[in-house]
Design a protein around this motif. Structure first.
Motif, PDB file in Angstrom:
ATOM      1  N   ASN A 101       4.078  -4.069 -23.958  1.00  0.00           N
ATOM      2  CA  ASN A 101       3.939  -4.331 -25.538  1.00  0.00           C
ATOM      3  C   ASN A 101       5.226  -4.214 -26.065  1.00  0.00           C
ATOM      4  O   ASN A 101       5.714  -4.926 -26.893  1.00  0.00           O
ATOM      5  CB  ASN A 101       2.918  -3.446 -26.042  1.00  0.00           C
ATOM      6  N   THR A 102       6.169  -3.255 -25.634  1.00  0.00           N
ATOM      7  CA  THR A 102       7.172  -3.036 -26.192  1.00  0.00           C
ATOM      8  C   THR A 102       8.283  -4.182 -25.787  1.00  0.00           C
ATOM      9  O   THR A 102       9.208  -4.393 -26.809  1.00  0.00           O
ATOM     10  CB  THR A 102       7.972  -1.521 -25.579  1.00  0.00           C
ATOM     11  N   ILE A 103       8.461  -4.598 -25.025  1.00  0.00           N
ATOM     12  CA  ILE A 103       9.072  -5.587 -24.406  1.00  0.00           C
ATOM     13  C   ILE A 103       8.859  -7.127 -25.042  1.00  0.00           C
ATOM     14  O   ILE A 103       9.615  -7.879 -25.806  1.00  0.00           O
ATOM     15  CB  ILE A 103       9.209  -5.967 -22.952  1.00  0.00           C
ATOM     16  N   ASN A 104       7.283  -7.249 -25.430  1.00  0.00           N
ATOM     17  CA  ASN A 104       6.874  -8.076 -26.158  1.00  0.00           C
ATOM     18  C   ASN A 104       7.402  -8.051 -27.514  1.00  0.00           C
ATOM     19  O   ASN A 104       7.752  -9.037 -28.243  1.00  0.00           O
ATOM     20  CB  ASN A 104       5.346  -8.290 -26.227  1.00  0.00           C
ATOM     21  N   ILE A 105       7.260  -6.969 -28.182  1.00  0.00           N
ATOM     22  CA  ILE A 105       7.686  -6.779 -29.633  1.00  0.00           C
ATOM     23  C   ILE A 105       9.106  -7.144 -29.567  1.00  0.00           C
ATOM     24  O   ILE A 105       9.577  -7.700 -30.799  1.00  0.00           O
ATOM     25  CB  ILE A 105       7.512  -5.173 -29.833  1.00  0.00           C
ATOM     26  N   ILE A 128      20.876  -6.307 -25.793  1.00  0.00           N
ATOM     27  CA  ILE A 128      21.283  -6.255 -24.422  1.00  0.00           C
ATOM     28  C   ILE A 128      21.842  -7.811 -23.854  1.00  0.00           C
ATOM     29  O   ILE A 128      22.231  -7.983 -22.903  1.00  0.00           O
ATOM     30  CB  ILE A 128      20.365  -5.743 -23.266  1.00  0.00           C
ATOM     31  N   GLY A 129      21.881  -8.931 -24.801  1.00  0.00           N
ATOM     32  CA  GLY A 129      22.226 -10.086 -24.732  1.00  0.00           C
ATOM     33  C   GLY A 129      21.167 -10.910 -23.839  1.00  0.00           C
ATOM     34  O   GLY A 129      21.807 -12.219 -23.297  1.00  0.00           O
ATOM     35  N   THR A 184       8.480   0.013 -31.772  1.00  0.00           N
ATOM     36  CA  THR A 184       9.020  -1.149 -32.582  1.00  0.00           C
ATOM     37  C   THR A 184      10.538  -0.953 -32.471  1.00  0.00           C
ATOM     38  O   THR A 184      11.227  -2.077 -32.384  1.00  0.00           O
ATOM     39  CB  THR A 184       8.469  -1.058 -33.880  1.00  0.00           C
ATOM     40  N   LEU A 185      11.139   0.081 -32.770  1.00  0.00           N
ATOM     41  CA  LEU A 185      12.632   0.516 -32.657  1.00  0.00           C
ATOM     42  C   LEU A 185      13.206   0.106 -31.367  1.00  0.00           C
ATOM     43  O   LEU A 185      14.408  -0.608 -31.295  1.00  0.00           O
ATOM     44  CB  LEU A 185      12.932   1.870 -33.280  1.00  0.00           C
ATOM     45  N   ILE A 186      12.451   0.471 -30.156  1.00  0.00           N
ATOM     46  CA  ILE A 186      12.868   0.253 -28.771  1.00  0.00           C
ATOM     47  C   ILE A 186      12.948  -1.197 -28.681  1.00  0.00           C
ATOM     48  O   ILE A 186      13.923  -1.578 -28.094  1.00  0.00           O
ATOM     49  CB  ILE A 186      11.991   1.058 -27.908  1.00  0.00           C
TER      50      ILE A 186
END
Length: 431
Positions: free
Chosen positions: A104-108, A364-365, A355-357
């Motif tokens: 989920n964090t990556i998806n956000i 990171i490009g 969300t902040l992560i």
């Protein structure tokens, strides 16, 4: 029957129908998030109609999975994490929670980057400024507004998705070929084909939807006063109503998926655009809808940008919320968008941190549009072990009682698990 009575009868039926719509419709709408749009558009651009059949054949599997998750929430009065915590080891609990948090964090992060990239099509601002603006706006709305009101407003922005069905049906199409591609599955044993099809599965049957719908069913029960002494008081009438809501939500979601792949196949693949690298590339799929207007390229970009931004603002709270439900239930914290920050600090802190992560990942490009597809593939792999747990829980008489999965549900759930596991393993094998 008099005209007045006929109108009253029809009005009551319409109100009753819309009264059935709840978490299933919301989950279906959130499923077509920016990651979904990018993945389905890339599928159409790269393979034409080669993966159009996935929308039809994924419908029963997607419906069965979400029905099982909703039923688990309704019957137990707990989200998936709460049920796993009660009946499985801590190792399994923390593994499941870890999977959904990472995915989920990556998806956000991918959604925030895509929203900013889409906004740049119509607003001449720095992408970092736009990402910060969307991140802060979403967090403020999540924490200080009622999510139901917030999501209702944003659903109107999500209507921009209608641009894909409209485009699909106003342009000349080889309908005979399309019908065949929709019904007859096509396979290629290559990394590129299996990579994208894993992404299609992953953005359709995705981990955050499992946790979100189960938790939202519990929230619905709490609002209706169906949970007494910690145990839901429901019958088969409640289950049947949930299934209608779920079926409608999933049908709308998969029809939209079919239209996005179709438009990508006709417009992008047909124009020899086989790789979507920017938001502008994806927006070109909608140009036929407005080609008779002056500045059709700009108008298509505006429609695309509104859709991506609206769906992103609708989906990110679902992503961060489902991750936070998982963590909060694991540690017995208060968890609900209905609570204020003071009453559910842990719940909202997890939302803020995830969300902040996610925002920081954009520095990171990684190409923001490509990141959406990579995220879908990651979800496709992460969903496999979670599906196994859902199958076990939903079929357990000890947990579900009389509402355990019957033979049709079991067949569809196991078929989904085998299909997604096979796609993931085959993709890794072809690397």
């Amino acid at each position: 029957m008099s005209a007045k009575r006929y109108v009253q009868t029809r009005t009551r039926k319409i109100k009753k129908f819309f009264g059935l719509l709840g978490p299933g419709l919301t989950t279906g709408a959130a499923d077509d998030d920016p990651s979904g749009i990018a993945t389905y558009s890339q599928t159409g651009a790269q393979f034409g109609y080669g993966q159009l059949w996935t929308a039809l054949y994924m419908l029963p599997f997607m419906t069965a999975v979400q029905e099982a998750c909703a039923r688990i929430g309704m019957v137990t009065g707990k989200g998936l994490t709460g049920v796993i915590k009660d009946h499985y080891s801590k190792k399994i609990l923390y593994s499941a929670v870890g999977l959904v948090i990472i995915a989920n964090t990556i998806n956000i992060g991918a959604d925030i980057g895509a929203m900013a990239a889409a906004a740049q099509l119509i607003i001449p601002a720095d992408i970092i400024v736009l990402m910060l603006f969307f991140t802060v706006s979403i967090l403020l709305l999540e924490i200080f507004t009622n999510y139901r009101v917030y999501s209702t407003i944003l659903k109107w922005l999500a209507l921009s998705l209608l641009a894909y069905p409209l485009t699909a049906f106003i342009i000349d199409q080889p309908w005979k070929d399309i019908l065949k591609a929709t019904i007859v599955p096509h396979f290629e044993f290559s990394f590129s084909f299996l990579f994208i099809i894993t992404g299609v599965f992953g953005t359709t049957i995705t981990p955050y939807m499992f946790f979100w719908q189960a938790s939202q069913e519990v929230e619905e029960e709490n609002e209706k006063g169906l949970i007494r002494d910690g145990k839901p008081k429901i019958g088969w009438a409640h289950i049947h109503a949930m299934r209608k809501d779920n079926n409608i939500g999933m049908l709308i979601s998969e029809f939209t998926t079919w239209c996005i792949i179709l438009v990508g196949g006709t417009v992008l693949h047909g124009s020899h655009i086989t790789d979507i690298n920017t938001a502008a590339d994806a927006a070109k799929a909608l140009e036929p809808l407005v080609q008779s207007f002056p500045h059709s390229g700009l108008i298509s970009k505006i429609i695309f940008a509104i859709g991506i931004i609206g769906l992103g603002m609708l989906a990110i709270p679902v992503l961060s919320g489902s991750a936070s439900y998982a963590v909060s239930e694991a540690f017995d914290w208060n968890a609900s968008f209905g609570f204020t920050f003071r009453k559910a600090k842990g719940f909202y802190i997890v939302i803020i941190i995830s969300t902040l992560i996610g925002l920081c990942m954009n520095f990171i490009g990684i190409n923001p549009v490509k990141a959406l597809v990579y995220t879908a593939v990651l979800n496709g792999v992460a969903a496999v072990p979670l599906l196994f747990l859902i199958i076990r829980i939903s079929a357990s008489e000890r947990i579900m009682g009389e509402f355990k999965s019957r033979w049709l549900s079991k067949i569809l759930l196991w078929a989904t698990f085998i299909f997604m596991a096979t796609a993931s393993v085959a993709m890794l094998f072809t690397i």
